[in-house]
Design a protein around this motif. Structure first.
Motif, short mmCIF file in Angstrom:
data_model
loop_
_atom_site.label_atom_id
_atom_site.label_comp_id
_atom_site.label_asym_id
_atom_site.label_seq_id
_atom_site.Cartn_x
_atom_site.Cartn_y
_atom_site.Cartn_z
N ALA A 156 0.81 -1.06 -0.02
CA ALA A 156 -0.06 -0.11 -0.20
C ALA A 156 1.01 1.06 0.23
CB ALA A 156 -0.78 0.08 1.13
N GLN A 157 2.05 1.20 0.61
CA GLN A 157 2.96 2.33 0.73
C GLN A 157 3.53 2.58 -0.75
OE1 GLN A 157 3.32 4.16 3.38
NE2 GLN A 157 5.03 5.42 3.06
N ALA A 158 3.80 1.72 -1.36
CA ALA A 158 4.29 1.80 -2.60
C ALA A 158 3.39 2.40 -3.72
CB ALA A 158 4.64 0.29 -3.20
N LYS A 159 2.09 2.18 -3.53
CA LYS A 159 0.98 2.52 -4.40
C LYS A 159 0.85 3.89 -3.93
CE LYS A 159 -1.69 -1.53 -4.98
NZ LYS A 159 -3.21 -2.41 -4.84
N LYS A 160 1.06 4.20 -2.76
CA LYS A 160 0.83 5.62 -2.33
C LYS A 160 1.85 6.68 -2.90
CE LYS A 160 -0.73 6.58 1.81
NZ LYS A 160 -0.97 6.96 3.26
N ILE A 161 3.10 6.13 -2.94
CA ILE A 161 4.50 6.88 -3.70
C ILE A 161 4.01 7.02 -5.03
CG2 ILE A 161 6.80 6.56 -3.94
CD1 ILE A 161 6.88 5.05 -1.15
N VAL A 162 3.84 6.05 -5.76
CA VAL A 162 3.41 5.91 -7.10
C VAL A 162 2.59 7.13 -7.44
CG1 VAL A 162 2.76 4.95 -9.20
CG2 VAL A 162 4.47 3.96 -7.59
N LEU A 163 1.24 7.01 -6.76
CA LEU A 163 0.43 8.02 -6.85
C LEU A 163 0.90 9.44 -6.66
CD1 LEU A 163 -2.57 8.88 -7.44
CD2 LEU A 163 -2.92 8.35 -4.96
N TYR A 164 1.67 9.67 -5.68
CA TYR A 164 2.48 11.14 -5.24
C TYR A 164 3.03 11.42 -6.34
CZ TYR A 164 0.19 11.06 -0.71
OH TYR A 164 -0.64 11.10 0.58
N MET A 165 4.08 10.68 -7.02
CA MET A 165 4.89 10.88 -7.96
C MET A 165 4.14 11.10 -9.39
SD MET A 165 7.93 7.94 -7.29
CE MET A 165 8.69 8.20 -8.85
N LEU A 166 2.88 10.40 -9.59
CA LEU A 166 2.30 10.86 -10.85
C LEU A 166 1.42 12.22 -10.71
CD1 LEU A 166 1.08 9.64 -13.55
CD2 LEU A 166 -0.95 8.72 -11.98
N ILE A 167 1.11 12.46 -9.53
CA ILE A 167 0.47 13.68 -9.43
C ILE A 167 1.61 15.02 -9.37
CG2 ILE A 167 -0.78 15.22 -7.67
CD1 ILE A 167 -2.09 12.79 -6.46
N VAL A 168 2.63 14.67 -8.94
CA VAL A 168 3.71 15.67 -9.06
C VAL A 168 4.14 15.75 -10.43
CG1 VAL A 168 6.46 16.33 -8.47
CG2 VAL A 168 4.79 15.58 -6.85
N PHE A 169 4.35 14.79 -11.24
CA PHE A 169 4.77 14.87 -12.77
C PHE A 169 3.52 15.66 -13.37
CE2 PHE A 169 4.46 12.94 -17.01
CZ PHE A 169 5.66 13.24 -17.49
N VAL A 170 2.17 15.15 -13.10
CA VAL A 170 1.15 15.94 -14.25
C VAL A 170 1.17 17.28 -13.83
CG1 VAL A 170 -1.12 16.06 -13.95
CG2 VAL A 170 -0.10 13.95 -14.38
N LEU A 171 1.28 17.77 -12.50
CA LEU A 171 1.49 19.07 -12.17
C LEU A 171 2.71 19.87 -12.75
CD1 LEU A 171 0.52 19.08 -8.24
CD2 LEU A 171 -0.94 19.84 -10.34
N TYR A 172 3.77 19.23 -12.67
CA TYR A 172 4.85 19.64 -13.39
C TYR A 172 4.95 19.97 -14.87
CZ TYR A 172 9.63 20.04 -15.41
OH TYR A 172 10.79 20.60 -15.80
N THR A 173 4.16 19.21 -15.57
CA THR A 173 3.76 19.05 -17.05
C THR A 173 3.09 20.29 -17.24
OG1 THR A 173 4.12 16.89 -17.16
CG2 THR A 173 3.12 17.79 -18.99
N ILE A 174 1.82 20.64 -16.26
CA ILE A 174 0.91 21.66 -16.60
C ILE A 174 1.46 22.92 -16.41
CG2 ILE A 174 -1.04 22.70 -15.50
CD1 ILE A 174 -2.37 19.66 -15.20
N ILE A 175 2.50 23.03 -15.32
CA ILE A 175 3.15 24.31 -14.90
C ILE A 175 4.13 24.66 -15.92
CG2 ILE A 175 4.64 25.43 -13.23
CD1 ILE A 175 3.07 23.96 -11.34
N LYS A 176 5.08 23.57 -16.41
CA LYS A 176 6.05 23.82 -17.42
C LYS A 176 5.51 24.14 -18.94
CE LYS A 176 10.64 23.83 -17.69
NZ LYS A 176 11.57 24.65 -17.39
#
Length: 54
Positions: A2-22
């Motif tokens: 469950a911890q790994a899923k949470k980390i992957v989800l956070y990484m995905l959210i950060v990537f999407v936000l970075y892409t939108i901002i950049k």
């Protein structure tokens, strides 16, 4: 696990936000392509159902 899923989800959210901002224009293009694909699929299903009823 469950911890790994949470980390992957956070990484995905950060990537999407970075892409939108950049590159907001590119992100908007990708969203538009996605919605066009969904629209085309719905139209095709509608055409198929129409042909079935003829």
């Amino acid at each position: 696990m469950a911890q790994a899923k949470k980390i992957v989800l956070y990484m995905l959210i950060v990537f999407v936000l970075y892409t939108i901002i950049k590159t907001p224009a590119r992100a908007a293009d990708l969203v538009q392509v996605g919605f066009e694909g969904i629209s085309d699929a719905a139209t095709s299903v509608g055409d198929f159902m129409t042909e079935l009823t003829k």
